[in-house]
Design an enzyme around this catalytic site. Structure first.
Site, PDB file in Angstrom:
ATOM      1  N   GLN A  49      -5.174 -56.858  15.512  1.00 56.38           N
ATOM      2  CA  GLN A  49      -5.996 -56.722  14.311  1.00 56.38           C
ATOM      3  C   GLN A  49      -5.940 -55.262  13.878  1.00 56.38           C
ATOM      4  O   GLN A  49      -6.606 -54.396  14.458  1.00 56.38           O
ATOM      5  CB  GLN A  49      -7.424 -57.179  14.602  1.00 56.38           C
ATOM      6  CG  GLN A  49      -7.520 -58.614  15.112  1.00 56.38           C
ATOM      7  CD  GLN A  49      -7.077 -59.641  14.067  1.00 56.38           C
ATOM      8  OE1 GLN A  49      -7.776 -59.889  13.096  1.00 56.38           O
ATOM      9  NE2 GLN A  49      -5.910 -60.242  14.284  1.00 56.38           N
TER      10      GLN A  49
ATOM     11  N   GLY B 179     -15.643 -63.304   9.138  1.00 56.82           N
ATOM     12  CA  GLY B 179     -14.322 -63.217   9.725  1.00 56.82           C
ATOM     13  C   GLY B 179     -13.461 -62.116   9.121  1.00 56.82           C
ATOM     14  O   GLY B 179     -13.829 -61.443   8.153  1.00 56.82           O
ATOM     15  N   HIS B 180     -12.283 -61.950   9.696  1.00 57.81           N
ATOM     16  CA  HIS B 180     -11.396 -60.862   9.271  1.00 57.81           C
ATOM     17  C   HIS B 180     -10.882 -61.074   7.847  1.00 57.81           C
ATOM     18  O   HIS B 180     -10.664 -62.195   7.402  1.00 57.81           O
ATOM     19  CB  HIS B 180     -10.245 -60.668  10.250  1.00 57.81           C
ATOM     20  CG  HIS B 180      -9.385 -61.870  10.484  1.00 57.81           C
ATOM     21  ND1 HIS B 180      -8.473 -61.936  11.503  1.00 57.81           N
ATOM     22  CD2 HIS B 180      -9.290 -63.051   9.845  1.00 57.81           C
ATOM     23  CE1 HIS B 180      -7.852 -63.085  11.481  1.00 57.81           C
ATOM     24  NE2 HIS B 180      -8.331 -63.786  10.472  1.00 57.81           N
ATOM     25  N   ASN B 181     -10.747 -59.958   7.133  1.00 60.40           N
ATOM     26  CA  ASN B 181     -10.196 -59.919   5.774  1.00 60.40           C
ATOM     27  C   ASN B 181     -11.064 -60.619   4.736  1.00 60.40           C
ATOM     28  O   ASN B 181     -10.610 -60.900   3.629  1.00 60.40           O
ATOM     29  CB  ASN B 181      -8.770 -60.488   5.730  1.00 60.40           C
ATOM     30  CG  ASN B 181      -7.807 -59.671   6.560  1.00 60.40           C
ATOM     31  OD1 ASN B 181      -7.394 -60.096   7.633  1.00 60.40           O
ATOM     32  ND2 ASN B 181      -7.478 -58.482   6.092  1.00 60.40           N
TER      33      ASN B 181
END
Length: 339
Positions: free
Chosen positions: A196, A237-239
């Site tokens: 990540q 969550g990511h992004n």
């Protein structure tokens, strides 16, 4: 000491009805208020409490003025009025400056002289803490992270490496910003971790509730725009990108790479699938599940409201029969048409 009702009215731009010289020194509920207290009525279900309140004054809309037995401040938005009065009567405590003896601050970190680093806190190398910011006990500011001016981090907040937080942020206990997102690739039934490599960028005037987590981006950054308000126990969550002035209640889960527009509201325990887009000015009621993009502003709901157990069990059985019932109905319509 408090303030006169007249002074408070001027602060709010409110109309005074009753004794404008009465002294107000605290805020309280309609049911619990006494002399010197000011309360508010923002929900008509509490009108019976208004009729018997012992507050010195009440903030309300004009339509309830005839039901108010005490002095009143008339405004268009009583809840907003209450928020401003509470801030006036209960000001924030002044921020300390310096570093507690038990804290660790790397000699490669930059901490403004007016900031406070609390007991057992850690500020790693190349991190920056801005002017008048308060870093509470047990917080960790990892390498390269940036905390803006006038921020408050309560106890045990973790800011992972390279996260950037703007000015006037308020992060409650247990918040984690910038942990790895849930990125894994399958190799013949074995999961392989995906690095990540992005960060988290949080704009000005953001509040994040206790034990909420915001994952760092996989490649690009996770972004929280200005004025966003997040309740407790939210997973982002990511992004993900959350638009300015959106408010999200407790227990919400937002899947990776989802984009949520500006001025949205999301009720408690809702879920938003990843890789979708919600436009500006969308409002989701509690427990709503969002499996696909929402392209039009408005109010959306899903889920089944609570019923008594007997009715719920009976309806569940009937729902299992819907497919068969639909087939039988279609067959009946066909025979009627032929007939």
């Amino acid at each position: 000491m408090g303030y006169s009702l007249r002074d408070i009215a001027e602060e709010l731009g409110a109309q005074v009805h009753g004794d404008e010289n009465c002294r107000i020194d605290h805020v309280a509920t309609l049911a619990g208020a006494g002399p010197g207290g000011i309360s508010f009525l923002a929900n008509r279900r509490y009108r019976p409490q208004l009729l018997t309140t012992r507050a010195s004054a009440v903030i309300l809309e004009a339509e309830f003025l005839s039901s108010c037995p005490v002095a009143a401040l008339v405004v268009s938005n009583p809840y907003l009025g209450y928020a401003r009065v509470a801030g006036l009567l209960v000001p924030e405590q002044p921020v300390l400056a310096g570093v507690h003896p038990s804290a660790y601050v790397s000699d490669r970190a930059t901490v403004d002289a007016s900031a406070w680093i609390g007991p057992q806190a850690v500020v790693e190398g190349q991190a920056r803490v801005g002017a008048r910011s308060h870093i509470g006990p047990g917080c960790v500011i990892d390498r390269g992270a940036t905390i803006g001016d006038d921020c408050t981090l309560k106890a045990n907040v973790t800011i992972c490496h390279d996260v950037r937080i703007g000015d006037r942020a308020l992060l409650h206990p247990g918040v984690v910003i910038g942990a790895d997102g849930f990125g894994i690739a399958n190799d013949g039934g074995v999961w392989v971790k995906v690095p990540q490599l992005g960060a988290v960028v949080i704009a000005d005037d953001v509040e994040i509730g206790a034990n909420t987590t915001i994952d760092r981006g996989a490649l690009a950054d996770t972004v929280i725009e200005e004025g966003v308000k997040l309740d407790n126990l939210i997973q982002i969550g990511h992004n993900v990108r959350i638009g300015a002035h959106t408010a999200i209640a407790a227990g919400v889960a937002i899947g990776g790479s989802a984009t949520i527009g500006k001025r949205c509201t999301i009720g408690g325990a809702a879920s938003v699938a990843g890789h979708l887009e919600i436009v500006d000015d969308v409002h989701l009621t509690a427990t709503s599940a969002v499996p696909k993009s929402i392209t039009e502003p408005g109010l959306y709901s899903s889920g089944m409201p609570i019923q008594d157990n007997r009715t719920w069990r009976r309806n569940v059985v009937r729902m299992r029969q819907l497919d068969e019932m639909a087939k039988r109905l279609k067959d009946l319509e066909k025979r009627l048409d032929e007939g």
